[in-house]
Design a protein around this motif. Structure first.
Motif, PDB file in Angstrom:
ATOM      1  N   ALA A   4       0.834  -1.201   0.000  1.00  0.00           N
ATOM      2  CA  ALA A   4       0.000   0.000   0.000  1.00  0.00           C
ATOM      3  C   ALA A   4       0.862   1.241   0.000  1.00  0.00           C
ATOM      4  CB  ALA A   4      -0.908   0.008   1.237  1.00  0.00           C
ATOM      5  N   ILE A   5       0.287   2.337  -0.489  1.00  0.00           N
ATOM      6  CA  ILE A   5       1.006   3.607  -0.496  1.00  0.00           C
ATOM      7  C   ILE A   5       1.247   4.048   0.938  1.00  0.00           C
ATOM      8  CG2 ILE A   5       0.748   6.058  -1.015  1.00  0.00           C
ATOM      9  CD1 ILE A   5      -0.646   5.296  -3.526  1.00  0.00           C
ATOM     10  N   GLY A   6       2.426   4.509   1.190  1.00  0.00           N
ATOM     11  CA  GLY A   6       2.751   4.980   2.514  1.00  0.00           C
ATOM     12  C   GLY A   6       4.219   5.283   2.591  1.00  0.00           C
ATOM     13  N   GLY A   7       4.752   5.386   3.760  1.00  0.00           N
ATOM     14  CA  GLY A   7       6.179   5.623   3.904  1.00  0.00           C
ATOM     15  C   GLY A   7       6.519   7.069   3.672  1.00  0.00           C
ATOM     16  N   ASP A   8       7.789   7.337   3.296  1.00  0.00           N
ATOM     17  CA  ASP A   8       8.267   8.689   3.124  1.00  0.00           C
ATOM     18  C   ASP A   8       7.686   9.287   1.870  1.00  0.00           C
ATOM     19  OD1 ASP A   8       9.779   8.384   5.372  1.00  0.00           O
ATOM     20  OD2 ASP A   8      11.572   7.719   4.274  1.00  0.00           O
ATOM     21  N   ASP A   9       7.359  10.552   1.972  1.00  0.00           N
ATOM     22  CA  ASP A   9       6.845  11.294   0.833  1.00  0.00           C
ATOM     23  C   ASP A   9       7.107  12.754   1.096  1.00  0.00           C
ATOM     24  OD1 ASP A   9       5.723  11.841  -1.535  1.00  0.00           O
ATOM     25  OD2 ASP A   9       3.649  11.381  -0.939  1.00  0.00           O
ATOM     26  N   ALA A  10       7.184  13.519   0.023  1.00  0.00           N
ATOM     27  CA  ALA A  10       7.434  14.947   0.195  1.00  0.00           C
ATOM     28  C   ALA A  10       6.212  15.598   0.792  1.00  0.00           C
ATOM     29  CB  ALA A  10       7.786  15.584  -1.149  1.00  0.00           C
ATOM     30  N   PRO A  11       6.352  16.347   1.865  1.00  0.00           N
ATOM     31  CA  PRO A  11       5.194  16.981   2.496  1.00  0.00           C
ATOM     32  C   PRO A  11       4.730  18.173   1.689  1.00  0.00           C
ATOM     33  CG  PRO A  11       7.202  17.659   3.589  1.00  0.00           C
ATOM     34  CD  PRO A  11       7.611  16.653   2.574  1.00  0.00           C
ATOM     35  N   GLY A  12       3.613  18.711   2.121  1.00  0.00           N
ATOM     36  CA  GLY A  12       3.169  19.969   1.557  1.00  0.00           C
ATOM     37  C   GLY A  12       1.892  19.887   0.767  1.00  0.00           C
ATOM     38  N   GLY A  13       1.247  18.759   0.678  1.00  0.00           N
ATOM     39  CA  GLY A  13       0.027  18.658  -0.104  1.00  0.00           C
ATOM     40  C   GLY A  13      -1.039  17.938   0.678  1.00  0.00           C
ATOM     41  N   PRO A  14      -2.266  18.108   0.315  1.00  0.00           N
ATOM     42  CA  PRO A  14      -3.359  17.439   1.002  1.00  0.00           C
ATOM     43  C   PRO A  14      -3.210  15.939   0.910  1.00  0.00           C
ATOM     44  CG  PRO A  14      -4.147  19.164  -0.490  1.00  0.00           C
ATOM     45  CD  PRO A  14      -2.707  18.983  -0.759  1.00  0.00           C
ATOM     46  N   GLY A  15      -3.470  15.276   1.965  1.00  0.00           N
ATOM     47  CA  GLY A  15      -3.479  13.830   1.958  1.00  0.00           C
ATOM     48  C   GLY A  15      -2.116  13.201   1.979  1.00  0.00           C
ATOM     49  N   GLU A  16      -1.043  13.930   2.247  1.00  0.00           N
ATOM     50  CA  GLU A  16       0.286  13.339   2.240  1.00  0.00           C
ATOM     51  C   GLU A  16       0.941  13.409   3.623  1.00  0.00           C
ATOM     52  OE1 GLU A  16       2.841  14.521  -0.861  1.00  0.00           O
ATOM     53  OE2 GLU A  16       1.375  14.221  -2.424  1.00  0.00           O
ATOM     54  N   ALA A  17       0.152  13.590   4.628  1.00  0.00           N
ATOM     55  CA  ALA A  17       0.716  13.721   5.968  1.00  0.00           C
ATOM     56  C   ALA A  17       1.138  12.375   6.544  1.00  0.00           C
ATOM     57  CB  ALA A  17      -0.299  14.380   6.891  1.00  0.00           C
ATOM     58  N   HIS A  40      11.681  10.075  -3.863  1.00  0.00           N
ATOM     59  CA  HIS A  40      13.020  10.662  -3.888  1.00  0.00           C
ATOM     60  C   HIS A  40      13.078  11.904  -4.777  1.00  0.00           C
ATOM     61  CE1 HIS A  40      12.718   8.135  -7.443  1.00  0.00           C
ATOM     62  NE2 HIS A  40      13.688   8.858  -7.983  1.00  0.00           N
ATOM     63  N   LEU A  41      12.050  12.103  -5.622  1.00  0.00           N
ATOM     64  CA  LEU A  41      12.043  13.259  -6.510  1.00  0.00           C
ATOM     65  C   LEU A  41      11.512  14.485  -5.779  1.00  0.00           C
ATOM     66  CD1 LEU A  41      10.656  11.708  -9.828  1.00  0.00           C
ATOM     67  CD2 LEU A  41      13.010  12.388  -9.332  1.00  0.00           C
ATOM     68  N   GLY A  42      12.227  15.583  -5.865  1.00  0.00           N
ATOM     69  CA  GLY A  42      11.769  16.818  -5.253  1.00  0.00           C
ATOM     70  C   GLY A  42      10.684  17.490  -6.069  1.00  0.00           C
ATOM     71  N   ARG A  43      10.106  18.509  -5.488  1.00  0.00           N
ATOM     72  CA  ARG A  43       9.014  19.207  -6.180  1.00  0.00           C
ATOM     73  C   ARG A  43       9.490  19.861  -7.459  1.00  0.00           C
ATOM     74  NH1 ARG A  43       6.342  22.368  -0.987  1.00  0.00           N
ATOM     75  NH2 ARG A  43       5.853  20.501   0.244  1.00  0.00           N
ATOM     76  N   ALA A  44      10.646  20.492  -7.413  1.00  0.00           N
ATOM     77  CA  ALA A  44      11.165  21.175  -8.597  1.00  0.00           C
ATOM     78  C   ALA A  44      11.382  20.198  -9.743  1.00  0.00           C
ATOM     79  CB  ALA A  44      12.463  21.907  -8.266  1.00  0.00           C
ATOM     80  N   ALA A  45      11.907  19.003  -9.423  1.00  0.00           N
ATOM     81  CA  ALA A  45      12.141  17.997 -10.465  1.00  0.00           C
ATOM     82  C   ALA A  45      10.823  17.530 -11.069  1.00  0.00           C
ATOM     83  CB  ALA A  45      12.909  16.817  -9.881  1.00  0.00           C
ATOM     84  N   LEU A  46       9.825  17.302 -10.229  1.00  0.00           N
ATOM     85  CA  LEU A  46       8.531  16.874 -10.744  1.00  0.00           C
ATOM     86  C   LEU A  46       7.892  17.951 -11.620  1.00  0.00           C
ATOM     87  CD1 LEU A  46       6.882  14.981  -7.741  1.00  0.00           C
ATOM     88  CD2 LEU A  46       7.428  14.044  -9.990  1.00  0.00           C
ATOM     89  N   VAL A  47       7.977  19.206 -11.182  1.00  0.00           N
ATOM     90  CA  VAL A  47       7.399  20.292 -11.970  1.00  0.00           C
ATOM     91  C   VAL A  47       8.082  20.390 -13.329  1.00  0.00           C
ATOM     92  CG1 VAL A  47       7.138  22.800 -12.124  1.00  0.00           C
ATOM     93  CG2 VAL A  47       6.560  21.618  -9.997  1.00  0.00           C
ATOM     94  N   ARG A 351      -0.564  14.827  -8.738  1.00  0.00           N
ATOM     95  CA  ARG A 351      -0.784  16.133  -8.101  1.00  0.00           C
ATOM     96  C   ARG A 351      -0.009  17.234  -8.804  1.00  0.00           C
ATOM     97  NH1 ARG A 351       1.555  18.711  -3.340  1.00  0.00           N
ATOM     98  NH2 ARG A 351       2.759  16.841  -2.839  1.00  0.00           N
ATOM     99  N   PHE A 352       1.259  16.993  -9.077  1.00  0.00           N
ATOM    100  CA  PHE A 352       2.056  18.034  -9.711  1.00  0.00           C
ATOM    101  C   PHE A 352       1.685  18.220 -11.179  1.00  0.00           C
ATOM    102  CE2 PHE A 352       4.587  17.510  -5.908  1.00  0.00           C
ATOM    103  CZ  PHE A 352       4.959  18.810  -5.629  1.00  0.00           C
ATOM    104  N   ALA A 353       1.161  17.179 -11.817  1.00  0.00           N
ATOM    105  CA  ALA A 353       0.643  17.344 -13.177  1.00  0.00           C
ATOM    106  C   ALA A 353      -0.536  18.323 -13.176  1.00  0.00           C
ATOM    107  CB  ALA A 353       0.218  15.993 -13.748  1.00  0.00           C
ATOM    108  N   ALA A 354      -1.398  18.207 -12.165  1.00  0.00           N
ATOM    109  CA  ALA A 354      -2.537  19.126 -12.061  1.00  0.00           C
ATOM    110  C   ALA A 354      -2.073  20.552 -11.798  1.00  0.00           C
ATOM    111  CB  ALA A 354      -3.477  18.661 -10.953  1.00  0.00           C
ATOM    112  N   TYR A 355      -1.118  20.719 -10.878  1.00  0.00           N
ATOM    113  CA  TYR A 355      -0.628  22.055 -10.564  1.00  0.00           C
ATOM    114  C   TYR A 355       0.042  22.701 -11.769  1.00  0.00           C
ATOM    115  CZ  TYR A 355      -1.281  20.682  -5.641  1.00  0.00           C
ATOM    116  OH  TYR A 355      -1.791  20.261  -4.448  1.00  0.00           O
ATOM    117  N   THR A 356       0.829  21.911 -12.501  1.00  0.00           N
ATOM    118  CA  THR A 356       1.512  22.440 -13.681  1.00  0.00           C
ATOM    119  C   THR A 356       0.512  22.860 -14.751  1.00  0.00           C
ATOM    120  OG1 THR A 356       3.390  20.975 -13.222  1.00  0.00           O
ATOM    121  CG2 THR A 356       3.257  21.937 -15.424  1.00  0.00           C
TER     122      THR A 356
END
Length: 519
Positions: A4-17, A40-47, A351-356
Motif C-alpha cells: 500500500a502507499i505509505g512511507g516517506d513522501d514529500a510533504p506539503g500537499g493534502p493527503g500526504e501527511a 526521492h524526486l523533489g518538487r522542482a524535479a517533478l514540476v 498532483r504536480f501534473a494538475a498544478y503544472t
C-alpha cells in the motif's frame, strides 16, 4: 502482493501527511495499490518533468483542437459574405447544434477520460480501454435520437420563437444537412480519447492535417465556386463530408498503428455495467451543458436585438471558440497524465501534473486576452464587410477579453476533475454559477432598466465564468487527497470493468512495465 502507499513522501500537499492505507489481509483489487516509488524526486524535479511532458503533449492536441474548431470558423467565413441573414442563420444553426447535440454528446465522451486513461495503466488487459470506448460510442449514438426528431420540425419552431421566415428556413436547411455528418463527428471524438489514453496525442493532429485542407477547399467549391457552388447549403455539406473523412482517418490510424492492440474487437460486454459509465458521463455532460448552454443562451438572447447584434455575437463567439482550444487541450492532456498516474499509483506525479496544468492555463489565458484586446478593431473584418457588425464587434471584444483567462481555466480544471472522476462537483458548481447568477444577471442588464443589450449579456457571462472557475481551482489546489484518489480510481475501474458473470476483473495494479506509459 502489492504494497500500500505509505512511507516517506514529500510533504506539503493534502493527503500526504501519513499512510492512508495499510497492507491488506486479503488480495482484492481495490485494496491493492502500487508503491509510489518517486518519493526521492523533489518538487522542482517533478514540476520540470511535468512541464516538459505537458508541452510536448499539449502542442499536438492544441493543433488538433484548433483545426477541428476551425471547421465552424471556415463555415462562418464562407457564408458571412453571402449576407447578414445567412450569417445569422448559420450562427443560430451552430448554436442549436451545440445545444442539442454536441453539448450532451461531447460531455458523455469526456467521461472516457475518467475511465480509459486510468485503465491503460491499471489493467493487465489493455483491451479494457477499448471496452470503455465502446461504451462511449454506444452512449453518443443513443444521444442523437432527440436531435434527429427536433431538426425535422425546427423551421416552424424558430418562427414561433420570433425568428424571421428567411432566417428560420435557412437555419432549418443548415441543421438537416449537418445531421448527415453528426454521428461520425461524435465517433471521432470517442476514438480520439481512445488514442489519447494510450499517450498517442498526435493521432488527431495527423488526421486533422489531412482533412483540414480538404474542408477549406470544399467550403469554397460548394459555396462560392461558379461551377459547383450551392450557396448557403454548401457550408453544412462541406462539414458533413469532413466529419466522415475524420472518422475514416482515425479508424485507419488506429488499425495501422499500435493503438489497435487496446481495441480488442467489438463485444456486447460493453453494454454490461453501463450505469457505471453513466455515473461519470451524466455529470460530465451536465457540467459541460451548464456552461456551454449559458453561452449559447446569450447568443439566442442577442437575436432579440436584431441580425446585426446576432452577427456580431457570432464573430465574438468565433474568437471565444478559437482561444478556448489551447487551454482545453492542456486540460485534456492533463486528464490523460493524471489518469495514467493514478492508475499506476503515482499520486505525487498526478498532483504536480494538475498544478503544472493550472499554471500553464494562466499563462495561455493571459496571453490570449491581451491578443484579443490588441486586435479588437480588426477581428470583425475577417467575417463581414458590414460596418455596423464590425463596430459592435469592436465594442464587445474588451468585455470578452477581460474574462477569457478564467474561461480558459475552466477548460483546464475540467480536465483535472474528469481525471479524478469529480464531474459531479463541476456540475454542482456550474449550475448556480451560470443559471442562478450569470444568465439572469445578463438578461436583467440587457433588457432591464439599464438596457445594455448585448453588453449586458456579456457582463452576466463574465460574472458566471469567474464564479465557476475560482472554486474549482481552490478545490484542486487545497482539498484533493491525491493518495486517496488512487484507491478511488481503482475501485471505480473494478466496478466498471467487470463483465456479467465474471467474479473479479483481471486488473491488478500494476504490471511491472506500466510506468513506461507515464514516464
Amino acid at each position: 502482493m502489492y504494497t500500500a502507499i505509505g512511507g516517506d513522501d514529500a510533504p506539503g500537499g493534502p493527503g500526504e501527511a501519513g499512510p492512508l492505507l495499510s497492507r491488506p489481509s486479503e488480495t482484492t483489487l481495490t485494496d491493492q495499490v502500487a508503491v509510489d516509488d518517486e518519493s526521492h524526486l523533489g518538487r522542482a524535479a517533478l514540476v520540470r518533468q511535468e512541464a516538459w511532458w505537458l508541452l510536448g503533449s499539449s502542442v499536438p492536441l492544441i493543433l488538433a483542437f484548433l483545426c477541428q474548431n476551425s471547421f465552424n470558423f471556415v463555415s462562418m467565413l464562407s457564408v458571412g459574405r453571402l449576407g447578414v441573414n445567412e450569417l445569422a442563420a448559420a450562427s443560430l444553426g451552430v448554436m442549436i447544434v451545440n445545444f442539442v447535440v454536441l453539448m450532451p454528446s461531447i460531455g458523455l465522451a469526456n467521461a472516457l477520460e475518467t475511465f480509459c486513461c486510468a485503465a491503460y495503466t491499471a489493467s493487465e488487459d489493455k483491451t479494457r480501454v477499448g471496452l470503455h470506448t465502446q461504451r462511449g460510442l454506444a452512449a453518443v449514438t443513443l444521444q442523437l435520437a432527440p436531435g434527429i426528431l427536433l431538426f425535422a420540425l425546427i423551421d416552424p419552431l424558430l418562427v414561433l420563437l420570433g425568428q424571421t421566415d428567411e432566417v428560420s428556413a435557412l437555419c432549418g436547411q443548415f441543421l438537416r444537412i449537418w445531421l448527415l455528418g453528426s454521428w461520425p463527428m461524435l465517433a471521432f471524438e470517442c476514438l480520439k480519447r481512445f488514442t489519447q489514453a494510450q499517450g498517442i496525442m498526435q493521432a488527431g493532429t495527423w488526421v486533422m492535417a489531412v482533412v483540414m485542407p480538404i474542408h477549406v477547399a470544399n467550403s469554397y467549391l460548394l459555396v462560392w465556386s461558379p461551377a459547383l457552388g450551392l450557396g448557403f447549403i454548401g457550408a453544412p455539406i462541406a462539414t458533413a463530408i469532413s466529419s466522415w473523412l475524420l472518422l475514416l482517418g482515425m479508424v485507419l490510424y488506429i488499425a495501422l498503428g499500435r493503438a489497435r492492440a487496446c481495441w480488442g474487437g467489438w463485444t456486447w460486454a460493453c453494454l454490461d455495467n453501463m450505469w457505471e459509465f453513466y455515473r461519470m458521463a451524466i455529470p460530465s455532460a451536465a457540467m459541460l451543458a451548464c456552461s456551454w448552454a449559458a453561452f449559447e443562451m446569450s447568443t439566442f438572447g442577442s437575436s432579440a436585438f436584431g441580425p446585426v447584434a446576432m452577427a456580431a455575437q457570432a464573430c465574438i463567439f468565433s474568437a471565444m471558440s478559437i482561444t478556448f482550444q489551447a487551454p482545453a487541450a492542456v486540460g485534456s492532456a492533463a486528464a490523460t497524465r493524471i489518469g495514467n498516474s493514478l492508475g499506476v499509483g503515482k499520486h505525487r506525479r498526478a498532483r504536480f501534473a494538475a498544478y503544472t496544468a493550472i499554471g500553464a492555463g494562466y499563462i495561455i489565458g493571459i496571453a490570449s486576452s491581451l491578443l484579443l484586446f490588441w486586435y479588437r478593431r480588426s477581428w470583425g473584418y475577417i467575417f463581414t464587410g458590414d460596418e455596423r457588425v464590425i463596430a459592435l464587434c469592436t465594442h464587445l471584444m474588451p468585455f470578452f477579453a477581460a474574462v477569457q483567462t478564467y474561461d480558459g481555466m475552466n477548460g483546464v480544471t475540467g480536465g483535472v476533475l474528469r481525471a479524478l472522476g469529480k464531474q459531479s462537483l463541476g456540475a454542482m458548481l456550474a449550475f448556480p454559477s451560470f443559471w442562478i447568477l450569470g444568465v439572469p444577471l445578463g438578461f436583467y442588464l440587457a433588457l432591464g432598466p439599464l438596457h445594455l443589450e448585448v453588453v449586458g449579456l456579456w457582463l452576466g457571462l463574465a460574472a458566471a465564468v469567474i464564479a465557476f472557475s475560482l472554486p474549482q481551482q481552490w478545490y484542486i489546489l487545497f482539498r484533493v487527497d491525491w493518495r486517496h484518489e488512487v484507491k478511488v480510481c481503482l475501485s471505480r475501474l473494478d466496478r466498471a470493468s467487470r463483465p456479467k458473470g465474471l467474479a473479479a476483473p483481471d486488473m491488478l495494479c500494476v504490471p511491472a512495465d506500466s510506468y513506461g506509459a507515464i514516464a
